[in-house]
Design a protein around this motif. Structure first.
Motif, mmCIF file in Angstrom:
data_model
loop_
_atom_site.group_PDB
_atom_site.id
_atom_site.type_symbol
_atom_site.label_atom_id
_atom_site.label_comp_id
_atom_site.label_asym_id
_atom_site.label_seq_id
_atom_site.Cartn_x
_atom_site.Cartn_y
_atom_site.Cartn_z
ATOM 1 N N TRP A 179 0.627 -1.229 -0.132
ATOM 2 C CA TRP A 179 0.093 0.110 0.004
ATOM 3 C C TRP A 179 0.770 1.293 0.030
ATOM 4 N N LEU A 180 1.833 1.174 0.623
ATOM 5 C CA LEU A 180 2.659 2.405 0.828
ATOM 6 C C LEU A 180 3.295 2.621 -0.672
ATOM 7 N N LEU A 181 3.650 1.676 -1.423
ATOM 8 C CA LEU A 181 4.058 1.887 -2.759
ATOM 9 C C LEU A 181 3.038 2.491 -3.743
ATOM 10 N N TRP A 182 1.685 1.971 -3.725
ATOM 11 C CA TRP A 182 0.706 2.534 -4.247
ATOM 12 C C TRP A 182 0.437 3.941 -3.880
ATOM 13 N N LYS A 183 0.491 4.242 -2.489
ATOM 14 C CA LYS A 183 0.371 5.621 -1.980
ATOM 15 C C LYS A 183 1.387 6.356 -2.720
ATOM 16 N N THR A 184 2.397 6.323 -2.583
ATOM 17 C CA THR A 184 3.633 7.092 -3.484
ATOM 18 C C THR A 184 3.131 7.422 -4.776
ATOM 19 N N VAL A 185 2.869 6.342 -5.666
ATOM 20 C CA VAL A 185 2.750 6.745 -6.995
ATOM 21 C C VAL A 185 1.541 7.301 -7.068
ATOM 22 N N SER A 186 0.304 7.001 -6.425
ATOM 23 C CA SER A 186 -0.828 7.773 -6.713
ATOM 24 C C SER A 186 -0.729 9.184 -6.175
ATOM 25 N N SER A 187 0.382 9.799 -5.285
ATOM 26 C CA SER A 187 0.549 10.916 -4.774
ATOM 27 C C SER A 187 1.583 11.720 -5.805
ATOM 28 N N ASP A 188 1.644 11.068 -6.915
ATOM 29 C CA ASP A 188 2.872 11.643 -7.835
ATOM 30 C C ASP A 188 4.155 11.948 -7.070
ATOM 31 N N ILE A 189 4.538 11.000 -6.227
ATOM 32 C CA ILE A 189 5.926 11.001 -5.592
ATOM 33 C C ILE A 189 6.730 10.033 -6.265
ATOM 34 N N ALA A 240 7.669 0.770 -9.955
ATOM 35 C CA ALA A 240 8.387 1.956 -9.678
ATOM 36 C C ALA A 240 8.426 2.903 -10.836
ATOM 37 N N THR A 241 8.468 4.011 -10.744
ATOM 38 C CA THR A 241 8.351 5.169 -11.879
ATOM 39 C C THR A 241 9.775 5.577 -12.140
ATOM 40 N N TRP A 242 10.939 5.293 -11.566
ATOM 41 C CA TRP A 242 12.089 5.696 -11.648
ATOM 42 C C TRP A 242 13.171 4.323 -11.255
ATOM 43 N N THR A 243 14.225 4.316 -11.629
ATOM 44 C CA THR A 243 15.130 3.587 -10.996
ATOM 45 C C THR A 243 16.651 4.012 -10.844
ATOM 46 N N LEU A 244 17.178 3.760 -9.756
ATOM 47 C CA LEU A 244 18.571 4.116 -9.393
ATOM 48 C C LEU A 244 19.519 2.969 -10.176
ATOM 49 N N ARG A 245 20.381 3.248 -11.016
ATOM 50 C CA ARG A 245 21.041 2.374 -11.876
ATOM 51 C C ARG A 245 22.466 2.339 -10.878
ATOM 52 N N ALA A 246 23.174 1.152 -11.403
ATOM 53 C CA ALA A 246 24.495 0.818 -10.777
ATOM 54 C C ALA A 246 25.410 2.070 -10.890
ATOM 55 N N ASP A 247 25.139 2.811 -11.632
ATOM 56 C CA ASP A 247 26.192 3.953 -11.807
ATOM 57 C C ASP A 247 25.815 5.255 -11.218
ATOM 58 N N GLY A 248 24.919 5.169 -10.291
ATOM 59 C CA GLY A 248 24.318 6.100 -9.560
ATOM 60 C C GLY A 248 23.476 7.275 -9.982
ATOM 61 N N PRO A 252 14.172 7.104 -15.790
ATOM 62 C CA PRO A 252 12.810 6.570 -15.691
ATOM 63 C C PRO A 252 12.835 5.093 -15.895
ATOM 64 N N ALA A 253 11.902 4.358 -15.105
ATOM 65 C CA ALA A 253 11.724 3.031 -15.305
ATOM 66 C C ALA A 253 10.756 2.541 -16.339
ATOM 67 N N SER A 254 11.768 2.163 -17.506
ATOM 68 C CA SER A 254 11.160 2.163 -18.546
ATOM 69 C C SER A 254 11.101 0.664 -19.387
ATOM 70 N N GLY A 255 11.963 -0.246 -18.505
ATOM 71 C CA GLY A 255 12.148 -1.873 -18.851
ATOM 72 C C GLY A 255 10.752 -2.354 -18.832
ATOM 73 N N TYR A 258 8.977 -3.240 -15.579
ATOM 74 C CA TYR A 258 7.976 -2.161 -15.431
ATOM 75 C C TYR A 258 6.816 -2.177 -16.060
ATOM 76 N N ARG A 259 6.928 -1.905 -17.416
ATOM 77 C CA ARG A 259 5.711 -2.020 -18.388
ATOM 78 C C ARG A 259 4.640 -2.992 -17.981
ATOM 79 N N MET A 260 5.339 -4.116 -17.655
ATOM 80 C CA MET A 260 4.059 -5.387 -17.448
ATOM 81 C C MET A 260 3.840 -5.286 -16.007
ATOM 82 N N ALA A 261 4.015 -4.392 -15.266
ATOM 83 C CA ALA A 261 3.597 -4.308 -13.773
ATOM 84 C C ALA A 261 1.916 -4.402 -13.718
#
Length: 292
Positions: A179-189, A240-248, A252-255, A258-261
């Protein structure tokens, strides 16, 4: 400065060992975080004194005596040492990359929720967190451990005060993390998946000390699900709407994962809705096969 808070189980047996491992890893982070353990158990207060961390023993509980998420978040905000909060399960070993991820997220946006998948490993004894343990742990966790599914979330990093109005979820029972994840996305965070950047070491354990509490389908779990209100408010890390890659870098989460979520969420709900019918059909086929 980071403030880490958690709601540990009783410090006994194997659970006590892995919780001490987790907290000692948190104490090794730099800068040293403020650590708050929320519990009314005397064993937690004893462990907090021994480890030199703070124990919050006035957290609100439900009728079963389980700490409430809303009370923990509010008290953690009021007792925080800085502007970054981390709600962490008490069996998660953290490396310095978790602090670096929080720093990157704070510089990137004023609002965010940072999450990551965990690596499940078996540990039966206390760990010595001597110099160099992080490199060994990160490599070993990936090599020996199993990457857990995207539906279980054990590490939440966010700016102080961001979650000020939470339902009274029972901690340690199902669904509140989703629910916390849904609340985040639905709040445009921005919801940031940091799995590629952070290694979360989850120490496997059973529920033998849960006093026969069914954390998945018991009364408290059912109450938690009522607060979700609708199956579509049950999010996983792949939402997720964004990703933190290994290079820091934050991108945008575009793989495809994420599209199939959303399609996977819909399929999962459809399968749950037909579980009763499928069970009856299976029973009927078995009865016919064995001539009953």
């Amino acid at each position: 400065m980071l403030t880490i808070f958690s709601a540990p189980k009783v410090f006994q047996g194997h659970v006590g060992i892995i919780q001490e491992n987790a907290i000692r890893s948190w104490l090794g982070l730099r800068p040293k975080p403020r650590i708050i353990l929320f519990s009314n158990e005397e064993s937690t207060a004893d462990a907090a004194r021994r480890l030199g961390v703070h124990c919050g023993n006035d957290v609100e509980t439900n009728s079963h005596g389980t700490p409430l998420l809303s009370s923990m978040f509010a008290q953690a905000d009021s007792q925080a040492a800085g502007d970054v909060m981390a709600f962490v399960s008490a069996d998660i070993i953290l490396t310095q990359a978790s602090v670096e991820a929080a720093r990157i997220a704070m510089e990137w946006s004023q609002r965010f929720l940072l999450v990551a998948q965990r690596h499940d490993v078996d540990l039966r004894k206390l760990v010595e967190f001597d110099p160099g343990w992080e490199k060994q742990w990160a490599t070993d966790a990936i090599a020996r451990g199993k990457l857990h599914s995207e539906g279980a979330i054990d590490w939440f990093v966010y700016p102080r005060g961001q979650f000020s109005d939470l339902p009274p979820f029972a901690v340690g029972r199902t669904s509140y993390d989703n629910w916390l994840l849904w609340k985040t996305v639905s709040s445009d965070i921005p919801l940031i998946d940091a799995t590629d950047f952070v290694t979360l070491v989850h120490q496997n354990h059973d529920y033998s000390r849960a006093d026969a509490v069914d954390v998945w389908d018991g009364a408290e779990a059912r109450e938690n699900r009522l607060w979700i209100k609708h199956w579509s408010n049950y999010y996983t890390i792949t939402h997720a709407t964004w990703t933190l890659r290994a290079d820091g870098t934050v991108v945008p989460a575009s793989g495809w994962r994420y599209r199939m979520a959303r399609p996977r969420q819909l399929l999962s709900h459809a399968l749950r809705a037909t579980r009763g019918i499928r069970s009856r059909v299976r029973s009927w086929r078995l009865a016919r096969h064995y001539g009953r």
